[in-house]
Motif scaffolding. Sequence first.
Motif, PDB file in Angstrom:
ATOM      1  N   ARG A  17       0.790  -1.222   0.000  1.00  0.00           N
ATOM      2  CA  ARG A  17       0.000   0.000   0.000  1.00  0.00           C
ATOM      3  C   ARG A  17       0.830   1.282   0.000  1.00  0.00           C
ATOM      4  NH1 ARG A  17      -4.268  -0.433  -2.230  1.00  0.00           N
ATOM      5  NH2 ARG A  17      -5.105   1.382  -1.215  1.00  0.00           N
ATOM      6  N   HIS A  18       2.124   1.162  -0.183  1.00  0.00           N
ATOM      7  CA  HIS A  18       2.997   2.337  -0.226  1.00  0.00           C
ATOM      8  C   HIS A  18       4.081   2.101  -1.272  1.00  0.00           C
ATOM      9  CE1 HIS A  18       1.210   3.885   3.443  1.00  0.00           C
ATOM     10  NE2 HIS A  18       1.374   2.693   3.981  1.00  0.00           N
ATOM     11  N   PRO A  19       4.532   3.158  -1.934  1.00  0.00           N
ATOM     12  CA  PRO A  19       5.641   3.005  -2.883  1.00  0.00           C
ATOM     13  C   PRO A  19       6.927   2.575  -2.176  1.00  0.00           C
ATOM     14  CG  PRO A  19       4.572   5.148  -3.122  1.00  0.00           C
ATOM     15  CD  PRO A  19       4.037   4.521  -1.878  1.00  0.00           C
ATOM     16  N   ILE A  20       7.809   1.988  -2.957  1.00  0.00           N
ATOM     17  CA  ILE A  20       9.124   1.566  -2.470  1.00  0.00           C
ATOM     18  C   ILE A  20      10.111   2.698  -2.771  1.00  0.00           C
ATOM     19  CG2 ILE A  20      10.973  -0.097  -2.842  1.00  0.00           C
ATOM     20  CD1 ILE A  20       8.754  -2.120  -3.556  1.00  0.00           C
ATOM     21  N   THR A  21      11.037   2.940  -1.849  1.00  0.00           N
ATOM     22  CA  THR A  21      12.023   4.009  -2.026  1.00  0.00           C
ATOM     23  C   THR A  21      13.315   3.455  -2.610  1.00  0.00           C
ATOM     24  OG1 THR A  21      11.100   5.125  -0.104  1.00  0.00           O
ATOM     25  CG2 THR A  21      13.251   5.873  -0.862  1.00  0.00           C
ATOM     26  N   GLY A  22      13.841   4.169  -3.591  1.00  0.00           N
ATOM     27  CA  GLY A  22      15.101   3.788  -4.201  1.00  0.00           C
ATOM     28  C   GLY A  22      15.925   5.020  -4.530  1.00  0.00           C
ATOM     29  N   THR A  23      17.053   4.777  -5.165  1.00  0.00           N
ATOM     30  CA  THR A  23      17.928   5.874  -5.543  1.00  0.00           C
ATOM     31  C   THR A  23      18.538   5.617  -6.915  1.00  0.00           C
ATOM     32  OG1 THR A  23      19.799   7.241  -4.852  1.00  0.00           O
ATOM     33  CG2 THR A  23      19.945   4.904  -4.361  1.00  0.00           C
ATOM     34  N   SER A  24      18.791   6.679  -7.642  1.00  0.00           N
ATOM     35  CA  SER A  24      19.610   6.650  -8.851  1.00  0.00           C
ATOM     36  C   SER A  24      20.827   7.523  -8.572  1.00  0.00           C
ATOM     37  CB  SER A  24      18.868   7.227 -10.061  1.00  0.00           C
ATOM     38  OG  SER A  24      17.843   6.388 -10.502  1.00  0.00           O
ATOM     39  N   ILE A  25      21.949   7.096  -9.100  1.00  0.00           N
ATOM     40  CA  ILE A  25      23.205   7.796  -8.862  1.00  0.00           C
ATOM     41  C   ILE A  25      23.736   8.308 -10.194  1.00  0.00           C
ATOM     42  CG2 ILE A  25      25.541   7.574  -7.923  1.00  0.00           C
ATOM     43  CD1 ILE A  25      24.189   4.795  -6.711  1.00  0.00           C
ATOM     44  N   ILE A  26      24.147   9.566 -10.224  1.00  0.00           N
ATOM     45  CA  ILE A  26      24.824  10.121 -11.394  1.00  0.00           C
ATOM     46  C   ILE A  26      26.312  10.168 -11.034  1.00  0.00           C
ATOM     47  CG2 ILE A  26      25.053  12.083 -12.947  1.00  0.00           C
ATOM     48  CD1 ILE A  26      22.070  12.649 -12.431  1.00  0.00           C
ATOM     49  N   PRO A  27      27.048   9.095 -11.405  1.00  0.00           N
ATOM     50  CA  PRO A  27      28.465   9.001 -11.035  1.00  0.00           C
ATOM     51  C   PRO A  27      29.340   9.818 -11.984  1.00  0.00           C
ATOM     52  CG  PRO A  27      27.498   6.831 -11.520  1.00  0.00           C
ATOM     53  CD  PRO A  27      26.582   7.887 -12.038  1.00  0.00           C
ATOM     54  N   LEU A  28      30.091  10.741 -11.410  1.00  0.00           N
ATOM     55  CA  LEU A  28      31.006  11.582 -12.191  1.00  0.00           C
ATOM     56  C   LEU A  28      32.447  11.175 -11.922  1.00  0.00           C
ATOM     57  CD1 LEU A  28      29.440  15.084 -11.522  1.00  0.00           C
ATOM     58  CD2 LEU A  28      29.194  13.674 -13.558  1.00  0.00           C
ATOM     59  N   LEU A  29      33.153  10.831 -12.981  1.00  0.00           N
ATOM     60  CA  LEU A  29      34.579  10.533 -12.874  1.00  0.00           C
ATOM     61  C   LEU A  29      35.355  11.849 -12.793  1.00  0.00           C
ATOM     62  CD1 LEU A  29      34.721   7.663 -15.516  1.00  0.00           C
ATOM     63  CD2 LEU A  29      34.982   7.434 -13.030  1.00  0.00           C
ATOM     64  N   PRO A  30      36.599  11.813 -12.351  1.00  0.00           N
ATOM     65  CA  PRO A  30      37.384  13.052 -12.242  1.00  0.00           C
ATOM     66  C   PRO A  30      37.482  13.852 -13.547  1.00  0.00           C
ATOM     67  CG  PRO A  30      38.481  11.289 -11.057  1.00  0.00           C
ATOM     68  CD  PRO A  30      37.321  10.659 -11.790  1.00  0.00           C
ATOM     69  N   ASP A  31      37.404  13.180 -14.700  1.00  0.00           N
ATOM     70  CA  ASP A  31      37.496  13.891 -15.982  1.00  0.00           C
ATOM     71  C   ASP A  31      36.142  14.405 -16.483  1.00  0.00           C
ATOM     72  OD1 ASP A  31      36.223  11.581 -16.844  1.00  0.00           O
ATOM     73  OD2 ASP A  31      37.789  11.004 -18.276  1.00  0.00           O
ATOM     74  N   ARG A  92       8.147  -1.971 -13.009  1.00  0.00           N
ATOM     75  CA  ARG A  92       8.030  -3.121 -12.110  1.00  0.00           C
ATOM     76  C   ARG A  92       7.124  -2.860 -10.919  1.00  0.00           C
ATOM     77  NH1 ARG A  92      14.164  -3.282 -10.881  1.00  0.00           N
ATOM     78  NH2 ARG A  92      13.567  -1.124 -10.710  1.00  0.00           N
ATOM     79  N   VAL A  93       7.225  -1.661 -10.352  1.00  0.00           N
ATOM     80  CA  VAL A  93       6.529  -1.365  -9.105  1.00  0.00           C
ATOM     81  C   VAL A  93       6.483   0.147  -8.916  1.00  0.00           C
ATOM     82  CG1 VAL A  93       8.643  -1.509  -7.713  1.00  0.00           C
ATOM     83  CG2 VAL A  93       6.457  -1.989  -6.646  1.00  0.00           C
ATOM     84  N   HIS A  94       5.543   0.644  -8.137  1.00  0.00           N
ATOM     85  CA  HIS A  94       5.519   2.077  -7.846  1.00  0.00           C
ATOM     86  C   HIS A  94       6.663   2.375  -6.886  1.00  0.00           C
ATOM     87  CE1 HIS A  94       3.104   5.786  -6.288  1.00  0.00           C
ATOM     88  NE2 HIS A  94       4.267   6.119  -6.806  1.00  0.00           N
ATOM     89  N   SER A  95       7.584   3.200  -7.334  1.00  0.00           N
ATOM     90  CA  SER A  95       8.745   3.523  -6.500  1.00  0.00           C
ATOM     91  C   SER A  95       8.997   5.020  -6.518  1.00  0.00           C
ATOM     92  CB  SER A  95       9.995   2.783  -6.981  1.00  0.00           C
ATOM     93  OG  SER A  95      10.390   3.248  -8.251  1.00  0.00           O
ATOM     94  N   ILE A  96       9.585   5.492  -5.439  1.00  0.00           N
ATOM     95  CA  ILE A  96      10.035   6.880  -5.332  1.00  0.00           C
ATOM     96  C   ILE A  96      11.554   6.849  -5.435  1.00  0.00           C
ATOM     97  CG2 ILE A  96      10.216   8.900  -3.828  1.00  0.00           C
ATOM     98  CD1 ILE A  96       7.511   8.000  -2.624  1.00  0.00           C
TER      99      ILE A  96
END
Length: 151
Positions: A17-31, A92-96
């Motif tokens: 009955r509630h969305p699942i929490t997740g994360t996306s990462i924007i990985p930046l290399l030194p260059d 797949r599923v309702h996620s935040i």
Amino acid sequence: MRQIWHVGKTVLGMLLRHPITGTSIIPLLPDGRIVLVRRRDNGLWALPGGMVDWGEDIPTTVLRELKEETGLELVQLGRLVGVYSAAERDPRVHSICVVVEAQVQGKMQVVDTLEIIEVKDFLPSELPLEELSHDHGQQLKDYLNGMTTLA
């Protein structure tokens, strides 16, 4: 198979009955290159990330998912890019999804071979923005435009 998934998703939605929490990462290399992963489930490029485990906070999830999916080490968390909560953003599923920028270093390698088939870095001008999984193209566009999004 789709019908089974639809029924399973409906039952899961009724139980949680509630969305699942997740994360996306924007990985930046030194260059300045941005790291993407190719997902095993759909073959598309995506930002690394995943669901927050019970007892974890977002920074811990970022650290864990980054290592599991890219082999890279977190140097420093950057800015909050946005929070994306539309029900249709993940098939797949309702996620935040909490999207963060991260300065990273190390050797890129696939660690989680069950989820990821390839890791690659891109110049910002070479990102395949229209061919990304989920809503990661929008997340990257918002990032590149300097936005902080609540959607």
